[in-house]
Design a protein around this motif. Structure first.
Motif, mmCIF file in Angstrom:
data_model
loop_
_atom_site.group_PDB
_atom_site.id
_atom_site.type_symbol
_atom_site.label_atom_id
_atom_site.label_comp_id
_atom_site.label_asym_id
_atom_site.label_seq_id
_atom_site.Cartn_x
_atom_site.Cartn_y
_atom_site.Cartn_z
ATOM 1 N N SER A 54 89.768 106.668 38.800
ATOM 2 C CA SER A 54 88.781 105.648 38.701
ATOM 3 C C SER A 54 88.733 104.997 40.242
ATOM 4 C CB SER A 54 88.666 104.751 37.848
ATOM 5 O OG SER A 54 89.637 103.809 38.017
ATOM 6 N N LEU A 55 87.487 104.535 40.918
ATOM 7 C CA LEU A 55 87.303 104.045 41.947
ATOM 8 C C LEU A 55 88.204 102.625 41.921
ATOM 9 C CD1 LEU A 55 86.219 103.923 44.816
ATOM 10 C CD2 LEU A 55 83.962 102.944 43.835
ATOM 11 N N ASP A 56 87.975 101.877 40.710
ATOM 12 C CA ASP A 56 88.877 100.733 40.690
ATOM 13 C C ASP A 56 90.325 100.717 40.725
ATOM 14 O OD1 ASP A 56 86.486 99.302 40.287
ATOM 15 O OD2 ASP A 56 86.690 99.168 37.853
ATOM 16 N N ASP A 57 90.854 101.936 40.108
ATOM 17 C CA ASP A 57 92.226 102.208 40.247
ATOM 18 C C ASP A 57 92.591 102.570 41.785
ATOM 19 O OD1 ASP A 57 92.555 101.483 37.649
ATOM 20 O OD2 ASP A 57 92.795 103.606 37.022
ATOM 21 N N PHE A 58 91.794 103.242 42.402
ATOM 22 C CA PHE A 58 91.801 103.796 43.798
ATOM 23 C C PHE A 58 91.942 102.507 44.654
ATOM 24 C CE2 PHE A 58 90.129 104.674 48.132
ATOM 25 C CZ PHE A 58 91.133 105.396 48.740
ATOM 26 N N ASN A 59 90.892 101.563 44.361
ATOM 27 C CA ASN A 59 91.048 100.385 45.284
ATOM 28 C C ASN A 59 92.180 99.435 45.099
ATOM 29 O OD1 ASN A 59 88.589 100.801 46.443
ATOM 30 N ND2 ASN A 59 87.315 100.039 44.833
ATOM 31 N N ALA A 60 92.880 99.554 43.718
ATOM 32 C CA ALA A 60 93.981 98.650 43.589
ATOM 33 C C ALA A 60 95.067 98.920 44.175
ATOM 34 C CB ALA A 60 94.338 98.722 41.789
ATOM 35 N N LEU A 61 95.001 100.473 44.561
ATOM 36 C CA LEU A 61 96.345 100.691 45.481
ATOM 37 C C LEU A 61 96.343 99.865 46.783
ATOM 38 C CD1 LEU A 61 95.875 104.841 45.505
ATOM 39 C CD2 LEU A 61 97.554 103.393 44.086
ATOM 40 N N GLY A 62 95.476 99.498 47.363
ATOM 41 C CA GLY A 62 95.485 98.773 48.419
ATOM 42 C C GLY A 62 95.327 99.421 49.732
ATOM 43 N N LEU A 63 95.288 100.924 49.853
ATOM 44 C CA LEU A 63 95.395 101.622 50.916
ATOM 45 C C LEU A 63 94.742 100.835 52.214
ATOM 46 C CD1 LEU A 63 96.373 104.159 52.289
ATOM 47 C CD2 LEU A 63 94.455 105.296 51.297
ATOM 48 N N GLU A 64 93.439 100.628 52.032
ATOM 49 C CA GLU A 64 92.593 100.264 53.230
ATOM 50 C C GLU A 64 93.214 98.918 53.926
ATOM 51 O OE1 GLU A 64 88.491 99.914 52.766
ATOM 52 O OE2 GLU A 64 87.953 99.297 54.929
ATOM 53 N N GLN A 65 93.605 97.999 52.854
ATOM 54 C CA GLN A 65 94.301 96.780 53.386
ATOM 55 C C GLN A 65 95.767 97.020 53.899
ATOM 56 O OE1 GLN A 65 93.096 97.195 49.949
ATOM 57 N NE2 GLN A 65 91.268 96.482 50.823
ATOM 58 N N SER A 66 96.240 98.115 53.749
ATOM 59 C CA SER A 66 97.797 98.594 54.367
ATOM 60 C C SER A 66 97.559 98.679 55.834
ATOM 61 C CB SER A 66 98.392 99.661 53.508
ATOM 62 O OG SER A 66 97.741 100.651 54.116
ATOM 63 N N PHE A 67 96.389 98.963 56.340
ATOM 64 C CA PHE A 67 96.471 99.085 57.946
ATOM 65 C C PHE A 67 96.193 97.847 58.774
ATOM 66 C CE2 PHE A 67 94.449 102.909 55.931
ATOM 67 C CZ PHE A 67 95.624 103.899 56.255
ATOM 68 N N SER A 68 97.234 97.596 59.485
ATOM 69 C CA SER A 68 96.960 96.230 60.383
ATOM 70 C C SER A 68 95.570 96.480 61.389
ATOM 71 C CB SER A 68 98.186 96.051 61.476
ATOM 72 O OG SER A 68 99.336 97.047 61.183
ATOM 73 N N ILE A 69 95.185 97.726 61.601
ATOM 74 C CA ILE A 69 93.948 98.064 62.591
ATOM 75 C C ILE A 69 92.910 98.598 61.666
ATOM 76 C CG2 ILE A 69 92.930 99.332 64.340
ATOM 77 C CD1 ILE A 69 96.067 99.717 65.360
ATOM 78 N N PRO A 70 91.687 97.694 61.696
ATOM 79 C CA PRO A 70 90.635 98.215 60.694
ATOM 80 C C PRO A 70 90.228 99.462 61.064
ATOM 81 C CG PRO A 70 89.928 96.282 61.969
ATOM 82 C CD PRO A 70 91.476 96.683 62.428
ATOM 83 N N PRO A 71 90.031 100.574 60.013
ATOM 84 C CA PRO A 71 89.742 101.796 60.153
ATOM 85 C C PRO A 71 87.994 101.918 59.691
ATOM 86 C CG PRO A 71 90.349 101.522 58.064
ATOM 87 C CD PRO A 71 90.666 100.183 58.561
ATOM 88 N N ALA A 72 87.339 102.893 60.151
ATOM 89 C CA ALA A 72 85.945 103.182 59.535
ATOM 90 C C ALA A 72 86.341 103.995 58.372
ATOM 91 C CB ALA A 72 85.130 104.156 60.488
ATOM 92 N N ALA A 73 85.739 103.341 57.040
ATOM 93 C CA ALA A 73 85.796 104.077 55.879
ATOM 94 C C ALA A 73 84.879 104.727 55.210
ATOM 95 C CB ALA A 73 86.284 102.740 54.889
ATOM 96 N N ASN A 74 85.268 106.001 54.654
ATOM 97 C CA ASN A 74 84.242 106.613 53.775
ATOM 98 C C ASN A 74 84.846 106.999 52.647
ATOM 99 O OD1 ASN A 74 82.279 108.656 53.118
ATOM 100 N ND2 ASN A 74 82.582 109.810 54.942
ATOM 101 N N VAL A 75 84.481 106.425 51.452
ATOM 102 C CA VAL A 75 84.990 106.462 50.099
ATOM 103 C C VAL A 75 83.814 107.045 49.241
ATOM 104 C CG1 VAL A 75 86.223 105.218 48.213
ATOM 105 C CG2 VAL A 75 86.760 104.578 50.533
ATOM 106 N N THR A 76 84.049 108.234 48.649
ATOM 107 C CA THR A 76 83.147 108.579 47.619
ATOM 108 C C THR A 76 83.725 109.054 46.586
ATOM 109 O OG1 THR A 76 82.211 109.833 49.623
ATOM 110 C CG2 THR A 76 81.075 110.252 47.594
#
Ligand SMILES: Cc1cc2nc3c(=O)[nH]c(=O)nc-3n(C[C@H](O)[C@H](O)[C@H](O)COP(=O)(O)OP(=O)(O)OC[C@H]3O[C@@H](n4cnc5c(N)ncnc54)[C@H](O)[C@@H]3O)c2cc1C
Length: 472
Positions: free
Chosen positions: A271-293
């Motif tokens: 699920s999206l919730d479980d994906f978000n709970a992985l914290g992938l986006e937060q693991s980068f010190s430089i903010p990326p452009a995100a595309n999550v579908t």
């Protein structure tokens, strides 16, 4: 081609003249649709059998005439090994062997070895939403994929394509038709799972299947216009994230690096919730452009990967390399800095180059490295480097990719880095050692027993073991 061979092949093909293409055929040149344009190859004959029996008769003709043989399924070998990998071989094009059936009672699918991954994926899904692990390019052939490895988005959950093979029908070097499985010809069955091209032509596979994922999350985090030090930081963050031993096996993740952009991309089968709970986006010190579908079903997910791989499917002039990184030998910050310094400052004359860094591990690492001919079970991630050029690949471009790998080799002078035989590197002088590692001696023994005259041959097949050969 000698007349006797031509007569033998024509008889093998039930006198079907259109199933035999030789250098004197008017369609010979147009039929040679090689993938790596940098390695032109001119086979002695290209055959198009319609049955296992015809394949067997072709192999007999070739062996009697002292010709080498390779099967061609999808033709996606980096070294054109489906065309023999060198001129003068007899090619068995399996395009007509593309049958499919599914047995509800066992969950097993029977698949013709000339099938491509795309139609196999669709047929499996239409058989009660079933699936197997495989790579993401729909035109890759099941014949070459399910005999070499087959690592893809669900490999962290289910292993590789080879791990789904429960039996296969093969044609041996003496033209005999045999079944290989855990109980019938188990040595050959073991060899099929990673080194099949050295031993036989598979005409049909039986695969155990899995319930297809119910869709999931597709994501891309893009980093544009970064300098070498910032790109290096993205890699460091990526390596830290993927080296967490508790990372969910439902996560498929890779880093794709082009000169101008780095992307972290893949899928999560949950699920999206479980994906978000992985914290992938937060693991980068430089903010990326995100595309999550969120993707509602398996075939839609597969279609995304197919679209992404459209360019890679096209024939090109290119050179490519692979190397494995183990969990206990992660790249140091200094090595990562050197890699990106190298990439941004070293001259190359490539049209484009690309790094692909793919996490494996998970279910792949649950299987012992000597349980199948494919030995790379303990790999944490692979680094694949690829450069394409406008015409013949120059020494400058070859040196550029070699030099990139050398940055890593130099950081671990006492370590051997292995290579994936699915992405053959024809310039490796010790290909078999790097493709099959500690499994090579057993493979050589099996080669000596079953193909002592090296009928099934390309420039990097398993060598025939030394000593007297057995009977096959
Ligand atoms: C665009 C692209 C994407 C790829 N993506 C992935 C990926 O995601 N994951 C991955 O693991 N690999 C991937 N690969 C590598 C691919 O799995 C291997 O190159 C594979 O061997 C290709 O199989 P093929 O049947 O298409 O090629 P072919 O050139 O037809 O065959 C390759 C080799 O396998 C042998 N072979 C083919 N059929 C048979 C058979 N029936 N019996 C015995 N030997 C046979 C051939 O003789 C030849 O030596 C990719 C390759 C390309 C070009």
């Amino acid at each position: 081609m000698p007349a006797a061979l031509s007569i033998c092949l024509l008889a093998a093909l039930s006198a079907n003249h259109s199933a035999l293409v030789t250098p004197s055929s008017s369609d010979y040149n147009s039929s040679l649709a090689i993938y790596n344009l940098n390695l032109p190859i001119y086979p002695a004959a290209v055959t198009y059998p319609s049955s296992t029996e015809e394949v067997a008769a072709i192999v007999k003709c070739a062996a009697e005439g002292n010709y080498k043989v390779q099967a061609k399924s999808g033709g996606h070998s980096y070294g054109n090994y489906g065309w023999g990998g060198e001129s003068g071989e007899i090619v068995i094009n399996l395009a007509n062997l593309d049958g499919y059936s599914y047995d509800d009672s066992t969950g097993y699918a029977t698949v013709g070895a000339g099938s491509r991954l795309g139609p196999v994926t669709t047929a499996l899904y239409n058989s009660g939403k079933r699936a197997i692990a495989h790579g993401s390019c729909p035109d890759v052939g099941i014949g070459g994929h399910a005999t070499i490895g087959g690592v893809g988005p669900t490999s962290r959950q289910w292993g590789a394509t080879i791990d789904h093979v429960v039996s296969a029908t093969v044609v041996l070097a003496n033209g005999r038709i045999a079944t290989v499985s855990e109980t019938e010809n188990p040595d050959l069955f073991w060899a099929l799972k990673g080194a099949g091209f050295s031993y036989f032509v598979v005409t049909e596979f039986v695969f155990k299947t899995e319930a297809a994922p119910v869709g999931g999350v597709s994501y891309t985090y893009a980093f544009q216009g970064l300098n070498a030090s910032a790109q290096s930081q993205v890699f460091k963050d990526f390596q830290t994230f993927i080296s967490n031993p508790d990372l969910s096996w439902e996560l498929y993740i890779m880093m794709v690096g082009l000169p101008e952009v780095l992307e972290i991309t893949g899928a999560f089968f949950g699920s999206l919730d479980d994906f978000n709970a992985l914290g992938l986006e937060q693991s980068f010190s430089i903010p990326p452009a995100a595309n999550v579908t969120v993707i509602p079903n398996w075939l839609d997910m597969v279609a995304i990967w197919a679209t992404e791989s459209e360019t890679a499917e096209e024939p090109a002039y290119f050179y490519a390399k692979s190397l494995d990184i183990l969990p206990d030998a992660l790249l140091s910050n200094d090595t990562i800095d050197s890699m990106f310094e190298y990439l941004t400052t070293t001259p190359d004359d490539a049209l484009t180059y690309e790094l692909e860094v793919q996490l494996v591990s998970g279910a792949m690492a649950e299987i012992a490295s000597n349980a199948t001919a494919f030995p790379h079970r303990d790999v944490l991630y692979w680094i694949f480097a690829y450069a394409s050029t406008n015409g013949t690949v120059s020494e400058t471009t070859i040196d550029f990719l070699d030099g990139f790998n050398n940055v890593i080799y130099d950081a671990f002078p006492n370590e051997t880095f292995y290579a994936y035989a699915g992405y053959v590197d024809p310039l490796l002088t010790n290909g078999p050692e790097l493709y099959w590692a500690d499994n090579l001696p057993r493979l050589e023994e099996i080669k000596k027993e079953w193909d002592p005259r090296d009928v099934f041959h390309n420039p990097q097949t398993v060598p025939v073991g030394e000593g007297s050969s057995g009977e096959c």
